[in-house]
Design an enzyme around this catalytic site. Structure first.
Site, PDB file in Angstrom:
ATOM      1  N   TYR A   1      37.478 -15.256 -11.347  1.00  0.00           N
ATOM      2  CA  TYR A   1      36.076 -15.142 -11.792  1.00  0.00           C
ATOM      3  C   TYR A   1      35.675 -16.325 -12.668  1.00  0.00           C
ATOM      4  O   TYR A   1      34.604 -16.920 -12.479  1.00  0.00           O
ATOM      5  CB  TYR A   1      35.890 -13.820 -12.538  1.00  0.00           C
ATOM      6  CG  TYR A   1      34.604 -13.717 -13.301  1.00  0.00           C
ATOM      7  CD1 TYR A   1      33.397 -13.507 -12.643  1.00  0.00           C
ATOM      8  CD2 TYR A   1      34.584 -13.822 -14.691  1.00  0.00           C
ATOM      9  CE1 TYR A   1      32.204 -13.407 -13.343  1.00  0.00           C
ATOM     10  CE2 TYR A   1      33.401 -13.722 -15.398  1.00  0.00           C
ATOM     11  CZ  TYR A   1      32.216 -13.519 -14.725  1.00  0.00           C
ATOM     12  OH  TYR A   1      31.042 -13.429 -15.422  1.00  0.00           O
TER      13      TYR A   1
ATOM     14  N   SER B   1      26.578 -18.143 -13.906  1.00  0.00           N
ATOM     15  CA  SER B   1      26.331 -16.887 -13.181  1.00  0.00           C
ATOM     16  C   SER B   1      25.518 -17.050 -11.900  1.00  0.00           C
ATOM     17  O   SER B   1      25.403 -16.090 -11.131  1.00  0.00           O
ATOM     18  CB  SER B   1      25.639 -15.873 -14.093  1.00  0.00           C
ATOM     19  OG  SER B   1      26.537 -15.374 -15.042  1.00  0.00           O
TER      20      SER B   1
ATOM     21  N   TYR C   1      19.404 -10.574 -15.871  1.00  0.00           N
ATOM     22  CA  TYR C   1      19.926  -9.623 -16.860  1.00  0.00           C
ATOM     23  C   TYR C   1      18.794  -8.763 -17.406  1.00  0.00           C
ATOM     24  O   TYR C   1      17.944  -8.302 -16.644  1.00  0.00           O
ATOM     25  CB  TYR C   1      20.693 -10.365 -17.961  1.00  0.00           C
ATOM     26  CG  TYR C   1      21.672 -11.365 -17.421  1.00  0.00           C
ATOM     27  CD1 TYR C   1      22.722 -10.956 -16.592  1.00  0.00           C
ATOM     28  CD2 TYR C   1      21.558 -12.724 -17.694  1.00  0.00           C
ATOM     29  CE1 TYR C   1      23.623 -11.872 -16.071  1.00  0.00           C
ATOM     30  CE2 TYR C   1      22.454 -13.646 -17.186  1.00  0.00           C
ATOM     31  CZ  TYR C   1      23.479 -13.203 -16.370  1.00  0.00           C
ATOM     32  OH  TYR C   1      24.365 -14.108 -15.853  1.00  0.00           O
TER      33      TYR C   1
ATOM     34  N   LYS D   1      27.164 -16.048  -8.732  1.00  0.00           N
ATOM     35  CA  LYS D   1      27.264 -14.651  -8.331  1.00  0.00           C
ATOM     36  C   LYS D   1      26.473 -14.365  -7.057  1.00  0.00           C
ATOM     37  O   LYS D   1      26.807 -13.434  -6.307  1.00  0.00           O
ATOM     38  CB  LYS D   1      26.807 -13.751  -9.484  1.00  0.00           C
ATOM     39  CG  LYS D   1      27.738 -13.846 -10.697  1.00  0.00           C
ATOM     40  CD  LYS D   1      27.182 -13.151 -11.930  1.00  0.00           C
ATOM     41  CE  LYS D   1      28.122 -13.347 -13.123  1.00  0.00           C
ATOM     42  NZ  LYS D   1      27.588 -12.771 -14.365  1.00  0.00           N
TER      43      LYS D   1
ATOM     44  N   VAL E   1      23.993 -19.178 -17.761  1.00  0.00           N
ATOM     45  CA  VAL E   1      23.922 -19.616 -19.153  1.00  0.00           C
ATOM     46  C   VAL E   1      24.151 -21.111 -19.300  1.00  0.00           C
ATOM     47  O   VAL E   1      24.023 -21.652 -20.401  1.00  0.00           O
ATOM     48  CB  VAL E   1      24.898 -18.829 -20.051  1.00  0.00           C
ATOM     49  CG1 VAL E   1      24.526 -17.364 -20.101  1.00  0.00           C
ATOM     50  CG2 VAL E   1      26.333 -19.035 -19.615  1.00  0.00           C
TER      51      VAL E   1
END
Length: 314
Positions: free
Chosen positions: A193, A66, A246, A69, A264
């Site tokens: 993605y 992630s 998060y 992103k 992660v």
């Protein structure tokens, strides 16, 4: 603080992390990540002069997941500007990164671009007028540009594992498509993605990639070439601070006090604006899906350097 002082700090923190017994749990829902040894730890700092400080497993490639992103958001804002915010919000989620509950109550508009649903929207934006292979090529070229390293690649095995196990992400994509917030085919958007998330980098490469955020949008400290504007840089950093970890983002801000983005795979990119780009990696995760040792290391780093954006002694 002298360069020797900073290298000593990096070495000391790395040695301290080697003695830690609570190392978290490796992500096990992606088979290729489940096999990574939790004993590893790497750390790299690149300061505002361009000098690099590194220790531990800093040159071991890992799946940054992630953290990509941040870079795909940068590209999407370059492509469509602030019109992106009509399709994705800018608020903390307070929910797990793959939650579908908020999408139902908020009519298919993800809370922010750093949760999975928001990043899927960003991937959909980057697919506009491109075939998936072309969009991935543009992404890799961007990563080569910001790092100056053309060896960086997507791990196809990780991408395949994510595709084979990404049922919840597929549900998120279809749900947003039902609200007309996915414009391309769900399969192509999700495939793109998954490949974005499968980017493989080392701590050294990741810290290089974060330089433009440290430098107010300039590609690196010794150039006037810009990747994005200073204003857009500030806004991306604000989102990293509020949403980069998060439902552990508040805890990260409290303990570390720097804009950051986790993945992660166990990596964290943190930015001390105008001072340093920092990458840490250790595969074991805490309950919120953030690197256990990575957070500990960054907390110790800011305690010893005073780099928190919340400093009150200036």
């Amino acid at each position: 603080m002298t360069p020797d002082d900073l290298q000593i700090i990096v070495d000391e923190i790395t040695a301290e992390m080697a003695q830690e017994h609570r190392r978290g749990k490796v992500a096990n829902y992606i088979p290729t990540l489940a096999s990574v040894s939790p004993t590893q730890f790497g750390m790299t700092i690149i300061d505002h002069t361009g000098k690099c400080y590194t220790a531990g497993d800093a040159d071991t490639p890992f799946s940054i997941q992630s953290i990509t992103k941040v870079f795909t958001l940068t590209m999407a804002l370059g492509a469509v500007g602030d019109s992106l915010w009509s399709r994705v919000g800018r608020e903390p989620s307070g929910s797990p990164f793959n939650s579908i509950v908020q999408l139902e109550s908020e009519q298919g508009i993800p809370r922010n671009p750093f949760i999975n649903s928001g990043a899927i929207i960003v991937a959909d934006v980057l697919l506009a007028n491109y075939e998936p292979r072309e969009a991935l090529g543009e992404f890799i070229r961007f990563m080569h540009l910001v790092t100056g390293d053309e060896t960086i690649t997507i791990d196809k095995d990780v991408a395949k594992c994510e595709h084979d196990t990404g049922f919840r992400n597929l549900a998120l994509g279809n749900y947003m498509r039902a609200f007309d917030n996915i414009y391309n085919s769900v399969e192509e958007t999700l495939g793109t993605y998954f490949h974005f998330c499968a980017l493989s980098m080392s701590c050294r490469q990741l810290a290089l990639a974060g330089r433009y955020l440290m430098c107010g949008g300039r590609r690196h400290p010794s150039t006037t070439d810009t990747i994005i504007s200073r204003q857009r840089t500030r806004r991306i950093l604000a989102l990293m601070m509020m949403c980069g970890h998060y439902d552990g983002s508040g805890e990260f801000a409290y303990r570390v006090g720097l804009p950051g983005k986790s993945g992660v795979g166990g990596g964290i990119l943190a930015v001390a604006p105008g001072i340093a780009s920092i990458a840490v990696w250790s595969p074991g995760l805490n309950d919120q899906g953030n690197s256990q040792l990575g957070m500990n290391a960054l907390e110790r780093l800011v305690q010893r350097t005073g780099w928190s954006v919340f400093r009150v002694d200036r």
